[in-house]
Design a protein around this motif. Structure first.
Motif, PDB file in Angstrom:
ATOM      1  N   UNK A  82       0.841  -1.196   0.000  1.00 29.45           N
ATOM      2  CA  UNK A  82       0.000   0.000   0.000  1.00 29.45           C
ATOM      3  C   UNK A  82       0.872   1.241   0.000  1.00 29.45           C
ATOM      4  N   UNK A  83       0.241   2.363  -0.300  1.00 29.82           N
ATOM      5  CA  UNK A  83       0.884   3.673  -0.191  1.00 29.82           C
ATOM      6  C   UNK A  83      -0.188   4.658   0.236  1.00 29.82           C
ATOM      7  N   UNK A  84       0.231   5.731   0.844  1.00 27.65           N
ATOM      8  CA  UNK A  84      -0.707   6.784   1.200  1.00 27.65           C
ATOM      9  C   UNK A  84      -0.940   7.685  -0.005  1.00 27.65           C
ATOM     10  N   UNK A 107      -1.174  -2.484  -4.022  1.00 30.55           N
ATOM     11  CA  UNK A 107      -2.530  -3.033  -4.056  1.00 30.55           C
ATOM     12  C   UNK A 107      -3.600  -2.009  -3.709  1.00 30.55           C
ATOM     13  N   UNK A 108      -3.225  -1.016  -2.888  1.00 30.59           N
ATOM     14  CA  UNK A 108      -4.255  -0.122  -2.376  1.00 30.59           C
ATOM     15  C   UNK A 108      -3.657   1.214  -1.970  1.00 30.59           C
ATOM     16  N   UNK A 109      -4.464   2.254  -2.119  1.00 37.38           N
ATOM     17  CA  UNK A 109      -4.118   3.556  -1.567  1.00 37.38           C
ATOM     18  C   UNK A 109      -4.817   3.638  -0.216  1.00 37.38           C
ATOM     19  N   UNK A 110      -4.038   3.750   0.841  1.00 37.18           N
ATOM     20  CA  UNK A 110      -4.588   3.775   2.192  1.00 37.18           C
ATOM     21  C   UNK A 110      -4.791   5.222   2.626  1.00 37.18           C
ATOM     22  N   UNK A 111      -5.991   5.529   3.076  1.00 39.65           N
ATOM     23  CA  UNK A 111      -6.270   6.885   3.553  1.00 39.65           C
ATOM     24  C   UNK A 111      -6.390   6.949   5.071  1.00 39.65           C
ATOM     25  N   UNK A 112      -6.477   5.788   5.705  1.00 36.18           N
ATOM     26  CA  UNK A 112      -6.579   5.721   7.170  1.00 36.18           C
ATOM     27  C   UNK A 112      -5.941   4.419   7.635  1.00 36.18           C
ATOM     28  N   UNK A 113      -5.612   4.362   8.900  1.00 41.12           N
ATOM     29  CA  UNK A 113      -4.966   3.175   9.456  1.00 41.12           C
ATOM     30  C   UNK A 113      -5.838   1.930   9.297  1.00 41.12           C
ATOM     31  N   UNK A 114      -7.152   2.079   9.312  1.00 46.09           N
ATOM     32  CA  UNK A 114      -8.020   0.908   9.145  1.00 46.09           C
ATOM     33  C   UNK A 114      -7.936   0.354   7.727  1.00 46.09           C
TER      34      UNK A 114
END
Length: 106
Positions: free
Chosen positions: A4-6, A80-87
């Motif tokens: 993931x990346x922010x 795989x995903x752009x993470x916007x929050x810790x969850x």
């Protein structure tokens, strides 16, 4: 693996590089370093091919330094995903757990 990346992250892919320091090296030392760099490059390409499912694009990307946004990295298959929050990273972390962890922090 979960990659993931922010949202504001920049991802860079580049070829392996070895700085040898100084200019006095024997031909056999240069050959050894060259072979090692080739092995490292092939290993990195194999991993990227396996993770992305793409051959030609990965090789073209790896031929030079390539910078990309998180969205571009998803399109190439590097993350795989752009993470916007810790969850987004760990769904087991509920809002209550996050708040209590933040309150406990010094």
């Amino acid at each position: 693996c979960f990659r993931f990346a922010f949202p504001h992250a920049r991802i860079m892919i580049h070829q392996p590089f070895k700085r040898m320091g100084g200019s006095k090296h024997t031909a056999s030392e240069l050959t050894i370093h060259s072979e090692e760099l080739s092995k490292t490059r092939e290993t990195l390409l194999r991993v990227l091919r396996e993770c992305t499912g793409r051959d030609r694009e990965v090789e073209q990307t790896f031929d030079r330094d390539t910078y990309m946004t998180a969205t571009e990295a998803i399109q190439l298959g590097v993350i795989d995903k752009v993470a916007t929050a810790i969850v987004d990273i760990d769904p087991k972390l509920t809002k209550r757990k996050r708040e209590s962890a933040c309150a406990a922090a010094p």
